[in-house]
Design a protein around this motif. Structure first.
Motif, PDB file in Angstrom:
ATOM      1  N   VAL A  24       0.831  -1.204   0.000  1.00  8.82           N
ATOM      2  CA  VAL A  24       0.000   0.000   0.000  1.00  8.82           C
ATOM      3  C   VAL A  24       0.868   1.257   0.000  1.00  8.82           C
ATOM      4  N   LEU A  25       1.945   1.254   0.789  1.00 10.71           N
ATOM      5  CA  LEU A  25       2.832   2.417   0.853  1.00 10.71           C
ATOM      6  C   LEU A  25       3.500   2.677  -0.490  1.00 10.71           C
ATOM      7  N   PHE A  26       3.944   1.615  -1.160  1.00 11.35           N
ATOM      8  CA  PHE A  26       4.592   1.794  -2.459  1.00 11.35           C
ATOM      9  C   PHE A  26       3.597   2.298  -3.504  1.00 11.35           C
ATOM     10  N   ILE A  27       2.396   1.769  -3.492  1.00 10.79           N
ATOM     11  CA  ILE A  27       1.376   2.247  -4.439  1.00 10.79           C
ATOM     12  C   ILE A  27       1.032   3.706  -4.152  1.00 10.79           C
ATOM     13  N   PHE A  28       0.859   4.036  -2.875  1.00  8.46           N
ATOM     14  CA  PHE A  28       0.531   5.414  -2.492  1.00  8.46           C
ATOM     15  C   PHE A  28       1.653   6.365  -2.875  1.00  8.46           C
ATOM     16  N   SER A  29       2.889   5.978  -2.573  1.00  3.77           N
ATOM     17  CA  SER A  29       4.037   6.825  -2.898  1.00  3.77           C
ATOM     18  C   SER A  29       4.157   7.040  -4.394  1.00  3.77           C
ATOM     19  N   GLY A  30       4.021   5.971  -5.169  1.00  4.36           N
ATOM     20  CA  GLY A  30       4.103   6.103  -6.620  1.00  4.36           C
ATOM     21  C   GLY A  30       2.972   6.915  -7.193  1.00  4.36           C
ATOM     22  N   LEU A  31       1.771   6.712  -6.653  1.00  3.79           N
ATOM     23  CA  LEU A  31       0.595   7.423  -7.150  1.00  3.79           C
ATOM     24  C   LEU A  31       0.677   8.916  -6.863  1.00  3.79           C
ATOM     25  N   ILE A  32       1.130   9.271  -5.659  1.00  4.75           N
ATOM     26  CA  ILE A  32       1.265  10.685  -5.297  1.00  4.75           C
ATOM     27  C   ILE A  32       2.261  11.379  -6.219  1.00  4.75           C
ATOM     28  N   LYS A  33       3.383  10.719  -6.491  1.00  2.75           N
ATOM     29  CA  LYS A  33       4.386  11.323  -7.372  1.00  2.75           C
ATOM     30  C   LYS A  33       3.919  11.334  -8.822  1.00  2.75           C
ATOM     31  N   ALA A  34       3.193  10.282  -9.237  1.00  4.58           N
ATOM     32  CA  ALA A  34       2.680  10.241 -10.606  1.00  4.58           C
ATOM     33  C   ALA A  34       1.613  11.307 -10.826  1.00  4.58           C
ATOM     34  N   ASN A  35       0.995  11.772  -9.751  1.00  2.00           N
ATOM     35  CA  ASN A  35       0.044  12.878  -9.842  1.00  2.00           C
ATOM     36  C   ASN A  35       0.728  14.155 -10.329  1.00  2.00           C
ATOM     37  N   ASP A  36       2.045  14.252 -10.067  1.00  2.76           N
ATOM     38  CA  ASP A  36       2.807  15.440 -10.466  1.00  2.76           C
ATOM     39  C   ASP A  36       4.212  15.020 -10.896  1.00  2.76           C
ATOM     40  N   PRO A  37       4.337  14.303 -12.016  1.00  2.91           N
ATOM     41  CA  PRO A  37       5.652  13.811 -12.436  1.00  2.91           C
ATOM     42  C   PRO A  37       6.644  14.923 -12.768  1.00  2.91           C
ATOM     43  N   LEU A  38       6.123  16.063 -13.236  1.00  2.14           N
ATOM     44  CA  LEU A  38       7.022  17.164 -13.554  1.00  2.14           C
ATOM     45  C   LEU A  38       7.670  17.689 -12.280  1.00  2.14           C
ATOM     46  N   GLY A  39       6.879  17.797 -11.186  1.00  2.40           N
ATOM     47  CA  GLY A  39       7.445  18.227  -9.910  1.00  2.40           C
ATOM     48  C   GLY A  39       8.486  17.241  -9.405  1.00  2.40           C
ATOM     49  N   PHE A  40       8.227  15.939  -9.582  1.00  2.00           N
ATOM     50  CA  PHE A  40       9.187  14.910  -9.165  1.00  2.00           C
ATOM     51  C   PHE A  40      10.455  15.003 -10.004  1.00  2.00           C
ATOM     52  N   SER A  41      10.305  15.332 -11.286  1.00  2.00           N
ATOM     53  CA  SER A  41      11.491  15.453 -12.142  1.00  2.00           C
ATOM     54  C   SER A  41      12.384  16.608 -11.690  1.00  2.00           C
ATOM     55  N   LEU A  78       3.170  -7.126  -5.229  1.00  2.00           N
ATOM     56  CA  LEU A  78       3.403  -7.635  -3.877  1.00  2.00           C
ATOM     57  C   LEU A  78       2.083  -7.968  -3.192  1.00  2.00           C
ATOM     58  N   LEU A  79       1.092  -7.088  -3.344  1.00  2.00           N
ATOM     59  CA  LEU A  79      -0.217  -7.346  -2.737  1.00  2.00           C
ATOM     60  C   LEU A  79      -0.858  -8.608  -3.299  1.00  2.00           C
ATOM     61  N   LEU A  80      -0.673  -8.839  -4.600  1.00  2.00           N
ATOM     62  CA  LEU A  80      -1.286  -9.988  -5.249  1.00  2.00           C
ATOM     63  C   LEU A  80      -0.432 -11.252  -5.136  1.00  2.00           C
ATOM     64  N   GLY A  81       0.814 -11.067  -4.654  1.00  2.00           N
ATOM     65  CA  GLY A  81       1.691 -12.229  -4.492  1.00  2.00           C
ATOM     66  C   GLY A  81       2.261 -12.739  -5.799  1.00  2.00           C
ATOM     67  N   LEU A  82       2.243 -11.935  -6.840  1.00  2.00           N
ATOM     68  CA  LEU A  82       2.719 -12.370  -8.152  1.00  2.00           C
ATOM     69  C   LEU A  82       4.215 -12.104  -8.322  1.00  2.00           C
ATOM     70  N   TYR A  83       4.890 -13.039  -8.987  1.00  2.00           N
ATOM     71  CA  TYR A  83       6.321 -12.905  -9.262  1.00  2.00           C
ATOM     72  C   TYR A  83       7.088 -12.599  -7.973  1.00  2.00           C
ATOM     73  N   GLY A  84       6.805 -13.368  -6.928  1.00  2.00           N
ATOM     74  CA  GLY A  84       7.305 -13.086  -5.581  1.00  2.00           C
ATOM     75  C   GLY A  84       8.795 -12.845  -5.475  1.00  2.00           C
ATOM     76  N   LYS A  85       9.611 -13.741  -6.036  1.00  2.00           N
ATOM     77  CA  LYS A  85      11.058 -13.608  -5.884  1.00  2.00           C
ATOM     78  C   LYS A  85      11.593 -12.371  -6.598  1.00  2.00           C
ATOM     79  N   LYS A  86      11.134 -12.143  -7.830  1.00  2.00           N
ATOM     80  CA  LYS A  86      11.607 -10.977  -8.587  1.00  2.00           C
ATOM     81  C   LYS A  86      11.147  -9.670  -7.938  1.00  2.00           C
ATOM     82  N   VAL A  87       9.898  -9.664  -7.455  1.00  2.00           N
ATOM     83  CA  VAL A  87       9.355  -8.455  -6.834  1.00  2.00           C
ATOM     84  C   VAL A  87      10.105  -8.117  -5.548  1.00  2.00           C
ATOM     85  N   THR A  88      10.393  -9.127  -4.722  1.00  2.00           N
ATOM     86  CA  THR A  88      11.108  -8.851  -3.463  1.00  2.00           C
ATOM     87  C   THR A  88      12.531  -8.356  -3.728  1.00  2.00           C
ATOM     88  N   TRP A  89      13.187  -8.893  -4.740  1.00  2.00           N
ATOM     89  CA  TRP A  89      14.510  -8.378  -5.112  1.00  2.00           C
ATOM     90  C   TRP A  89      14.398  -6.927  -5.577  1.00  2.00           C
TER      91      TRP A  89
END
Length: 394
Positions: A24-41, A78-89
């Protein structure tokens, strides 16, 4: 057996809980920054300057959109448990990178805000570093238990489609907001805000409290000691002729007071005459066109806005102003190409970038209040502006 099963259930529950928190934190963090990608740049460009990677500046926007997308995709998988090993790396490498950046920023005082949650939740460098340490600890738990991650569904086609959808949606959000302004504006120049009131502290607001320290040296023994201004006065150390102040006093904030939202906006003409109050206090509708960098601006869009300015001025005597951080010579060069009809004034690039996330962009203002903002891709027609706003003047 019962004890072993109970212990296994507790471990699996802990793993699930940590996955949900981190995801949830990663989705929230990415979503907040994607709301203003120019500011993040802009924030990425600060890091490029710090690490002498200025050759990456032209790729800052693309990197910003990709990083935001990566956070959202990893969090979703991560929430869906898909590609577990690659995602955790991926999570581990990403959080190690972020932790290094936030520590470097905090320890060396080079970037005042990491931009972790964009402008929605500004964090100090040490707060950002602390947040990343907590996330690092949680991700290590997930990483060590990555073999226990079970996918929500095992069908390979469904997993591939889910991954593809997550990538397309997350990238799409950043691309959309870059081209059509953020969904939510967290900056002080957002619609509805009255800019003059945000440029001053309200009456009775608490101010920053400072502490001054002096370095004293004993004239005979050369012993040194550091005292605060309060101790210096309280103990009347100035009366003791055996001690003298050496060097310059040092000042630091011990308690932050009210932070003025807009403290760096200063609008001048080519001669350096201040016009900030005059322009912001205009009691009538006025159009502010912002092109902080004329070398990088969309020239076709600026020409379209120039035609809009001409119609608004000629038919409704609307004052139209171009604000830029470029030089007067650059303005003259643009003027030769499109014959600028709007008045030109100058301001620092930092506040101009905050006014509107577009180059060029438009602010419709009245009595210092931002009525409406537009990206150049969503510029309204003159007829639309006239019908909705200007005809009220007749």
């Amino acid at each position: 057996m019962h004890i072993v099963a109970e212990k296994t259930n507790k471990i699996n529950f802990l793993l699930l809980f940590v996955r949900v928190v981190v995801g949830v934190l990663f989705i929230f963090s990415g979503l907040i920054k994607a709301n203003d990608p120019l500011g993040f740049s802009y924030k990425l460009q600060e890091y490029f300057d710090v690490f002498h990677l200025t050759f990456l500046a032209n790729y800052a926007l693309a990197l910003a959109i990709v990083l935001c997308s990566l956070e959202m995709v990893l969090g979703t998988l991560l929430l869906l448990g898909l590609y577990g090993k690659k995602v955790t790396w991926g999570l581990l490498l990403l959080i190690l990178f972020f932790t290094f950046l936030t520590f470097y920023s905090a320890f060396f005082h080079v970037v005042t805000s990491c931009g972790c949650f964009g402008d929605a939740i500004p964090l100090t460098p040490w707060q950002s570093f602390s947040k990343d340490l907590v996330l690092l600890a949680l991700i290590i738990i997930i990483f060590l238990r990555r073999k226990n991650i079970k996918p929500l569904f095992t069908n390979e086609i469904s997993q591939t489609l889910t991954l593809s959808a997550a990538i397309v949606i997350s990238l799409g959000i950043g691309i959309y907001t870059y081209n059509f302004l953020p969904f939510i504006d967290f900056l002080p120049y957002k619609e509805g805000n009255n800019l003059p009131t945000l440029m001053h502290a309200p009456k009775g607001a608490a101010l920053d409290e400072y502490e001054i320290t002096y370095t004293l040296q004993h004239k005979q023994t050369k012993e040194k000691k550091i005292v605060t201004d309060k101790d210096y006065l309280k103990n009347e150390l100035w009366k003791d002729n055996n001690w003298e102040i050496i060097g310059d006093p040092e000042s630091r904030i011990v308690k932050a007071g009210y932070q003025i939202p807009i403290k760096d906006l200063n609008i001048t003409d080519a001669q350096g005459v201040d016009h900030t109050t005059e322009l912001l206090d205009n009691p009538y509708y006025n159009l502010i066109f912002v092109a902080y960098d004329l070398n990088q601006t969309n020239l076709k869009a600026l020409e379209k806005l120039n035609n809009l300015a001409k119609q608004a001025t000629e038919e409704y005597t609307i004052r139209t102003v171009l604000l830029t951080a470029s030089s007067a010579q650059q303005v003259d060069a643009i003027n030769e190409q499109i014959n600028l009809y709007m008045e030109t004034f100058f301001a620092d690039a930092v506040p101009l970038k905050s006014m509107v996330r577009a180059n060029p962009g438009i602010l419709l203002m009245k009595s210092g209040t931002v009525i409406k903002k537009w990206h150049y891709n969503t510029t309204p027609s003159f007829e639309t502006l006239a019908k909705k706003y200007f005809e009220q003047l007749d």
